[in-house]
Enzyme design. Structure first.
Site, PDB file in Angstrom:
ATOM      1  N   LYS A   7      63.143  45.626  25.430  1.00  0.00           N
ATOM      2  CA  LYS A   7      63.341  46.870  24.990  1.00  0.00           C
ATOM      3  C   LYS A   7      62.187  47.818  25.186  1.00  0.00           C
ATOM      4  CE  LYS A   7      60.977  45.626  20.317  1.00  0.00           C
ATOM      5  NZ  LYS A   7      61.365  45.129  18.944  1.00  0.00           N
ATOM      6  N   TYR A  17      36.325  68.743  23.089  1.00  0.00           N
ATOM      7  CA  TYR A  17      36.731  69.558  22.061  1.00  0.00           C
ATOM      8  C   TYR A  17      36.041  69.256  20.596  1.00  0.00           C
ATOM      9  CZ  TYR A  17      40.365  71.271  25.031  1.00  0.00           C
ATOM     10  OH  TYR A  17      41.262  71.902  25.669  1.00  0.00           O
TER      11      TYR A  17
HETATM   12  C1  LIG Z   1      60.758  44.006  19.105  1.00  0.00           C
HETATM   13  C2  LIG Z   1      61.487  42.953  18.471  1.00  0.00           C
HETATM   14  C3  LIG Z   1      61.183  41.309  18.740  1.00  0.00           C
HETATM   15  C4  LIG Z   1      59.965  40.949  19.519  1.00  0.00           C
HETATM   16  O1  LIG Z   1      59.021  41.054  18.540  1.00  0.00           O
HETATM   17  P1  LIG Z   1      57.210  40.974  19.664  1.00  0.00           P
HETATM   18  O2  LIG Z   1      56.460  40.857  18.083  1.00  0.00           O
HETATM   19  O3  LIG Z   1      57.099  41.786  20.474  1.00  0.00           O
HETATM   20  O4  LIG Z   1      57.491  39.451  20.116  1.00  0.00           O
HETATM   21  C5  LIG Z   1      62.034  40.379  18.281  1.00  0.00           C
HETATM   22  N1  LIG Z   1      62.973  40.487  17.441  1.00  0.00           N
HETATM   23  C6  LIG Z   1      63.192  41.963  16.829  1.00  0.00           C
HETATM   24  C7  LIG Z   1      64.510  42.010  16.114  1.00  0.00           C
HETATM   25  C8  LIG Z   1      62.570  42.967  17.410  1.00  0.00           C
HETATM   26  O5  LIG Z   1      62.797  44.027  17.231  1.00  0.00           O
END
Ligand SMILES: *Cc1c(COP(=O)(O)O)cnc(C)c1O
Length: 385
Positions: free
Chosen positions: A37, A269
């Protein structure tokens, strides 16, 4: 040859494949879902997905239907789960493409069943129970209603229940009591299904941290996101390097200018740093517009000219000032390449190190890295020529 990019996000796809292979072996006999994702946590959705498949991931996971459809459009035909639909989403192409969709409540089951009827094929449906994260998923009170809704849709031939799952809140803290409580709640939810004679399909609970640290939570399948990219899901709770996982992302930028500033000169800055002595500084053309966190002001280090050098003063939108040192021998040439983050074995700062310095997590560092004016390149076997 054109000069190298000003700012380059380099992704080593062989590292992603190797991380996936290593994780798959480590969690066996449970199966592995590589989570890609959010544009593969900043590494590229399609490239990361292909690398994960090459590394042997039987499953892929994404949040949104659009992400799932992008993978199907790329030719990925394997098991694929998405878990974040919003009212109004057109689920027809998702169901038609054989993507597993997740329902959190009976309303979603009804929408998915209607879609399946319209598409003319049963939807692959996974059910999510909220075991204590209080994010998506049916609460234990609502769970029997969700299971019954799925049962009715199944008996009508509109869905196949392919999986049942939940998500942990505190897996990065292995001793946190929430882990045991959530696992017990998950087992109770599975028992509700067993009483009703519903096959739960693949059962899954573990994210990266639980995959590495909590074998008892593996069930049939684990969902690994951040570990796939070699970033630490649980800093301080274990030794990531000892697990053999390597950071797949390297961020590099070419020094724009180098100059000498005098003792007492303040930098960037707000004048948040003042040179205590005459010193050389380099201007590195990457800032928060490119994903360098502004909280890195005065605390980040970059690898430049063979050693670590500190970022001095405020991180700007387009640039940071890096101190080289007082001696002429400390200076580097304009055009030299600074490694902002990279594989620990090269001496570079890691995403985890930057995260610790900035009070965030490595996930946020890699996912936000890049942007319109940066160049992301992919390397390794299987890279399109
Ligand atoms: C993002 C996500 C994962 C992966 O989590 P990690 O900590 O990156 O391994 C697994 N399950 C769900 C539902 C997520 O949203």
């Amino acid at each position: 040859m054109p000069p190298p990019p000003r700012v380059e996000i380099r992704v080593d796809l062989d590292v992603i494949s190797a991380n996936v292979a290593l994780l798959a072996e480590r969690v066996a006999p449970a199966a592995l879902m590589a989570v890609v994702k959010a544009d593969g946590y900043g590494h590229g959705l399609l490239e990361s997905a292909r690398a994960a498949r090459r590394g042997g991931a039987p499953w892929l996971g994404v949040a949104t239907p659009e992400e799932a459809l992008a993978l199907r459009a790329d030719g990925d035909a394997g098991p694929l789960l998405c878990w974040l639909t919003t009212p109004g989403d057109d689920l027809a192409p998702v169901v038609a493409a054989g993507v597993d969709v997740t329902a959190y409540d009976a309303r979603e089951v009804a929408a998915i069943a209607d879609t399946a009827a319209a598409v003319g094929r049963p939807a692959r449906l996974q059910l999510k129970v909220d075991t204590g994260l209080s994010r998506g998923g049916a609460t234990p009170e609502d769970w029997p209603g969700l299971v019954d809704a799925a049962l009715r849709a199944r008996d009508a031939g509109l869905v196949d229940v392919t999986g049942t799952w939940s998500h942990l809140a505190c897996a990065d803290e292995p001793a946190h009591p929430a882990n045991d409580a959530q696992q017990a709640a998950f087992d109770a939810a599975l028992a509700v299904m067993a009483q009703r004679g519903v096959d739960p399909g693949v059962r899954h609970l573990a994210n990266s941290a639980a995959s590495l640290l909590r074998p008892g939570a593996h069930y049939d399948l684990v969902r690994c996101g951040i570990a796939t990219y070699g970033v630490d899901p649980a800093p301080g709770a274990h030794d990531l390097a000892a697990s053999g996982l390597r950071q797949a992302m390297t961020v590099r930028a070419r020094v724009a200018t180098v100059k000498r500033i005098r003792a007492g000169a303040s930098v960037s800055y707000g004048h948040r740093w003042t040179a205590p002595a005459d010193t050389w500084v380099a201007l590195v053309p990457a800032g928060y517009g490119d994903g360098v966190p502004r909280h890195g002001t005065n605390v980040l280090e970059v690898l430049l000219g063979g050693r670590r050098r500190p970022v001095r003063g405020t991180v700007c939108m387009d640039q940071v000032v890096v101190e080289l040192g007082p001696d002429d021998a400390d200076r580097v040439e304009p055009g030299e390449v600074a490694v902002l983050i990279g594989d620990a074995a090269t001496g570079a700062a890691t995403a985890d190190e930057w995260a610790a310095a900035c009070g965030t997590i490595g996930y946020e560092i890699v996912t936000r890295m890049g942007g319109w004016r940066t160049v992301r390149t992919h390397h390794g076997e299987g890279t399109a020529p």
